[in-house]
Scaffold this motif. Structure first.
Motif, PDB file in Angstrom:
ATOM      1  N   SER A   1       0.817  -1.214   0.000  1.00 47.12           N
ATOM      2  CA  SER A   1       0.000   0.000   0.000  1.00 47.12           C
ATOM      3  C   SER A   1       0.848   1.261   0.000  1.00 47.12           C
ATOM      4  N   GLU A   2       2.126   1.145   0.363  1.00 50.27           N
ATOM      5  CA  GLU A   2       3.011   2.310   0.355  1.00 50.27           C
ATOM      6  C   GLU A   2       3.442   2.688  -1.059  1.00 50.27           C
ATOM      7  N   VAL A   3       3.261   1.771  -2.011  1.00 51.08           N
ATOM      8  CA  VAL A   3       3.652   2.015  -3.397  1.00 51.08           C
ATOM      9  C   VAL A   3       2.429   2.512  -4.169  1.00 51.08           C
ATOM     10  N   PRO A   4       2.569   3.527  -5.036  1.00 49.59           N
ATOM     11  CA  PRO A   4       1.437   3.973  -5.862  1.00 49.59           C
ATOM     12  C   PRO A   4       0.858   2.833  -6.680  1.00 49.59           C
ATOM     13  N   SER A   5      -0.467   2.785  -6.764  1.00 51.67           N
ATOM     14  CA  SER A   5      -1.143   1.666  -7.423  1.00 51.67           C
ATOM     15  C   SER A   5      -0.757   1.549  -8.894  1.00 51.67           C
ATOM     16  N   GLN A   6      -0.592   2.689  -9.581  1.00 52.38           N
ATOM     17  CA  GLN A   6      -0.251   2.630 -10.998  1.00 52.38           C
ATOM     18  C   GLN A   6       1.160   2.087 -11.222  1.00 52.38           C
ATOM     19  N   VAL A   7       2.059   2.304 -10.280  1.00 54.03           N
ATOM     20  CA  VAL A   7       3.407   1.739 -10.384  1.00 54.03           C
ATOM     21  C   VAL A   7       3.340   0.219 -10.283  1.00 54.03           C
ATOM     22  N   LEU A   8       2.491  -0.301  -9.365  1.00 54.65           N
ATOM     23  CA  LEU A   8       2.315  -1.752  -9.255  1.00 54.65           C
ATOM     24  C   LEU A   8       1.694  -2.324 -10.524  1.00 54.65           C
ATOM     25  N   GLN A   9       0.740  -1.603 -11.093  1.00 57.79           N
ATOM     26  CA  GLN A   9       0.117  -2.080 -12.332  1.00 57.79           C
ATOM     27  C   GLN A   9       1.128  -2.136 -13.477  1.00 57.79           C
ATOM     28  N   GLN A  10       1.992  -1.125 -13.579  1.00 53.54           N
ATOM     29  CA  GLN A  10       3.005  -1.134 -14.629  1.00 53.54           C
ATOM     30  C   GLN A  10       4.011  -2.264 -14.427  1.00 53.54           C
ATOM     31  N   THR A  11       4.285  -2.631 -13.171  1.00 59.58           N
ATOM     32  CA  THR A  11       5.189  -3.746 -12.900  1.00 59.58           C
ATOM     33  C   THR A  11       4.603  -5.063 -13.382  1.00 59.58           C
ATOM     34  N   ILE A  12       3.290  -5.249 -13.156  1.00 60.18           N
ATOM     35  CA  ILE A  12       2.631  -6.466 -13.643  1.00 60.18           C
ATOM     36  C   ILE A  12       2.629  -6.507 -15.167  1.00 60.18           C
ATOM     37  N   LYS A  13       2.377  -5.362 -15.803  1.00 60.58           N
ATOM     38  CA  LYS A  13       2.412  -5.326 -17.267  1.00 60.58           C
ATOM     39  C   LYS A  13       3.809  -5.643 -17.800  1.00 60.58           C
ATOM     40  N   GLN A  14       4.827  -5.141 -17.116  1.00 57.55           N
ATOM     41  CA  GLN A  14       6.198  -5.439 -17.530  1.00 57.55           C
ATOM     42  C   GLN A  14       6.514  -6.923 -17.383  1.00 57.55           C
ATOM     43  N   LEU A  15       6.000  -7.534 -16.309  1.00 65.56           N
ATOM     44  CA  LEU A  15       6.186  -8.975 -16.114  1.00 65.56           C
ATOM     45  C   LEU A  15       5.552  -9.765 -17.248  1.00 65.56           C
ATOM     46  N   HIS A  16       4.341  -9.377 -17.655  1.00 65.56           N
ATOM     47  CA  HIS A  16       3.652 -10.136 -18.705  1.00 65.56           C
ATOM     48  C   HIS A  16       4.304  -9.916 -20.065  1.00 65.56           C
ATOM     49  N   LYS A  17       4.886  -8.762 -20.298  1.00 63.48           N
ATOM     50  CA  LYS A  17       5.640  -8.575 -21.539  1.00 63.48           C
ATOM     51  C   LYS A  17       6.826  -9.520 -21.596  1.00 63.48           C
ATOM     52  N   GLY A  18       7.535  -9.643 -20.472  1.00 62.84           N
ATOM     53  CA  GLY A  18       8.650 -10.588 -20.428  1.00 62.84           C
ATOM     54  C   GLY A  18       8.201 -12.024 -20.571  1.00 62.84           C
ATOM     55  N   TRP A  19       7.034 -12.363 -19.987  1.00 61.69           N
ATOM     56  CA  TRP A  19       6.528 -13.727 -20.081  1.00 61.69           C
ATOM     57  C   TRP A  19       6.096 -14.058 -21.518  1.00 61.69           C
ATOM     58  N   GLU A  20       5.426 -13.123 -22.181  1.00 61.31           N
ATOM     59  CA  GLU A  20       5.019 -13.357 -23.567  1.00 61.31           C
ATOM     60  C   GLU A  20       6.234 -13.465 -24.487  1.00 61.31           C
ATOM     61  N   TYR A  21       7.249 -12.653 -24.212  1.00 65.89           N
ATOM     62  CA  TYR A  21       8.472 -12.749 -25.023  1.00 65.89           C
ATOM     63  C   TYR A  21       9.159 -14.091 -24.805  1.00 65.89           C
ATOM     64  N   PHE A  22       9.135 -14.601 -23.556  1.00 71.91           N
ATOM     65  CA  PHE A  22       9.712 -15.912 -23.257  1.00 71.91           C
ATOM     66  C   PHE A  22       8.958 -17.022 -23.977  1.00 71.91           C
ATOM     67  N   GLN A  23       7.630 -16.950 -23.986  1.00 75.54           N
ATOM     68  CA  GLN A  23       6.842 -17.972 -24.669  1.00 75.54           C
ATOM     69  C   GLN A  23       7.045 -17.914 -26.182  1.00 75.54           C
ATOM     70  N   LYS A  24       7.291 -16.721 -26.701  1.00 75.83           N
ATOM     71  CA  LYS A  24       7.435 -16.566 -28.149  1.00 75.83           C
ATOM     72  C   LYS A  24       8.723 -17.183 -28.653  1.00 75.83           C
ATOM     73  N   ARG A  25       9.842 -16.954 -27.950  1.00 78.63           N
ATOM     74  CA  ARG A  25      11.129 -17.467 -28.432  1.00 78.63           C
ATOM     75  C   ARG A  25      11.559 -18.771 -27.763  1.00 78.63           C
ATOM     76  N   GLY A  26      10.907 -19.172 -26.629  1.00 76.31           N
ATOM     77  CA  GLY A  26      11.172 -20.477 -26.035  1.00 76.31           C
ATOM     78  C   GLY A  26      12.283 -20.521 -25.014  1.00 76.31           C
ATOM     79  N   PHE A  27      12.926 -19.429 -24.700  1.00 76.62           N
ATOM     80  CA  PHE A  27      13.965 -19.412 -23.662  1.00 76.62           C
ATOM     81  C   PHE A  27      14.044 -18.003 -23.083  1.00 76.62           C
ATOM     82  N   GLY A  28      14.762 -17.884 -21.962  1.00 76.27           N
ATOM     83  CA  GLY A  28      14.876 -16.589 -21.299  1.00 76.27           C
ATOM     84  C   GLY A  28      13.703 -16.313 -20.383  1.00 76.27           C
ATOM     85  N   ALA A  29      13.425 -17.245 -19.442  1.00 76.27           N
ATOM     86  CA  ALA A  29      12.294 -17.066 -18.527  1.00 76.27           C
ATOM     87  C   ALA A  29      12.531 -15.871 -17.612  1.00 76.27           C
TER      88      ALA A  29
END
Length: 372
Positions: free
Chosen positions: A40-68
């Motif tokens: 709760s000490e972190v701004p909510s939009q910063v947490l949302q951007q962190t989750i979006k960044q995680l999913h970008k990395g996850w989709e990139y990992f699924q696309k090329r097959g390595f680099g989890a």
């Protein structure tokens, strides 16, 4: 895919369970704040951007097959993104961030009139913090069109760059100059106890030196890019993948020169100053005569181009730059891009008096050379 476990508790999930979508994890943020009050000490939009960044990395990992995506330990997560603001958060002295307040800043240039702050990213490099401010303005900026004096640029390890006008710049070798000092600091760091205060102090010294090397190299690249724009109106470079050459026997020298970063900076500076930039095919630029076009084979040890057909003699790298310039002129002189066919830069809009046989006359302003 998990590469470590918590010392307190761990969630046991079924292997058949699918990876939660981005919307599901964003909706679970309020529940996570109740379970972990520190969120709760972190701004909510910063947490949302962190989750979006995680999913970008996850989709990139699924696309090329390595680099989890890996877990970020303490100190590895070095940026925060604030995506939107209700009012302008930047003044001449402060930047106002949600739940953090007004932070004193060193604003290196004022925000232009008519622009609004779109987002602010807070970056940490070594022991310093930077604010990268993205601005928005409803204006259409056209891409620069071919015009004026052309320059071909050949880069290499013996000479950092050689232009078709005959300007040569020696490589500065920033990493090599500070390598002995970096070796000493890293040896001291290896002897410190991890997670101790002395270890953290020594780690910052190593990070500061790396940051200094990066800043001096980037400053040199920007100065050379502006010097190229001062000397000509069209800049042509080779279309090479420097990641491949960086894995060879001269990998350290290639990474120290950072030719890929230099090409990106030249492209950006040309766009910013209204100069035309393009890349050409790099095959055989050093094995071809820029005057007659005949093939003149030579080893890397031969640094002088001496054509037996037309008797043209010049520096090997300068000849390569002239070939790059000639290929660039030929590339933009097609019907599809220019609307007319030209054999040289003489008929391009804004071109000055140019010598025959595609040999361009250099301007009075020469590329600045680094201090010895």
């Amino acid at each position: 895919m998990v590469d470590r476990c918590s010392l307190e508790k761990e969630y046991i999930l079924s292997p058949e369970l699918k990876f939660k979508s981005e919307i599901q994890q964003l909706n679970n943020l309020p529940k996570a704040k109740k379970e972990f009050p520190r969120l709760s000490e972190v701004p909510s939009q910063v947490l949302q951007q962190t989750i979006k960044q995680l999913h970008k990395g996850w989709e990139y990992f699924q696309k090329r097959g390595f680099g989890a995506p890996r877990f970020k330990k303490f100190g590895q997560f070095k940026s925060l993104l604030f995506p939107q603001f209700q009012e302008n958060p930047v003044t001449n002295l402060h930047v106002k961030l949600p739940k953090i307040g007004a932070i004193p800043i060193n604003l290196h240039r004022p925000i232009p009139t008519g622009f609004m702050v779109k987002q602010v990213r807070i970056l940490r490099k070594a022991d310093k913090w930077y604010a990268s401010i993205s601005l928005q303005c409803d204006v259409s900026v056209p891409d620069p069109m071919p015009h004026g004096h052309p320059i071909g640029v050949d880069v290499g390890l013996e000479k950092f760059l050689a232009t078709s006008d005959g300007v040569l710049v020696k490589p500065p070798k920033f990493f090599k100059q500070l390598q002995s000092k970096l070796k000493l600091l890293q040896r001291r760091l290896s002897r410190k106890k991890k997670r101790s205060k002395n270890y953290e102090k020594q780690r910052l010294q190593v990070a500061r030196l790396h940051h200094k090397i990066d800043n001096t190299r980037k400053d040199f690249h920007y100065k050379q890019a502006h010097a190229l724009c001062d000397a000509g109106d069209m800049v042509f470079m080779e279309d090479l993948d420097y990641r491949i050459t960086a894995k060879g026997m001269f990998g350290k020298q290639m990474l120290d020169a950072a030719f890929g970063q230099f090409r990106s900076i030249v492209k950006y500076v040309c766009w910013k100053r209204g100069k035309f930039f393009s890349t050409v095919d790099a095959k055989g630029t050093s094995q071809q005569c820029p005057e007659c076009g005949e093939e003149v084979k030579k080893d890397l040890s031969v640094r002088i181009h001496d054509c037996p057909h037309c008797k043209y003699k010049t520096d090997r790298d300068v000849a390569a730059g002239q070939n790059i310039r000639n290929r660039g002129i030929k590339l933009i002189s097609t019907v599809g891009q220019m609307g007319k066919e030209t054999a040289c830069a003489d008929e391009l809009p804004g071109a000055g008096v140019i010598q025959s046989r595609q040999v361009s006359q250099p301007r009075q302003g020469k590329t600045r050379k680094p201090k010895k």
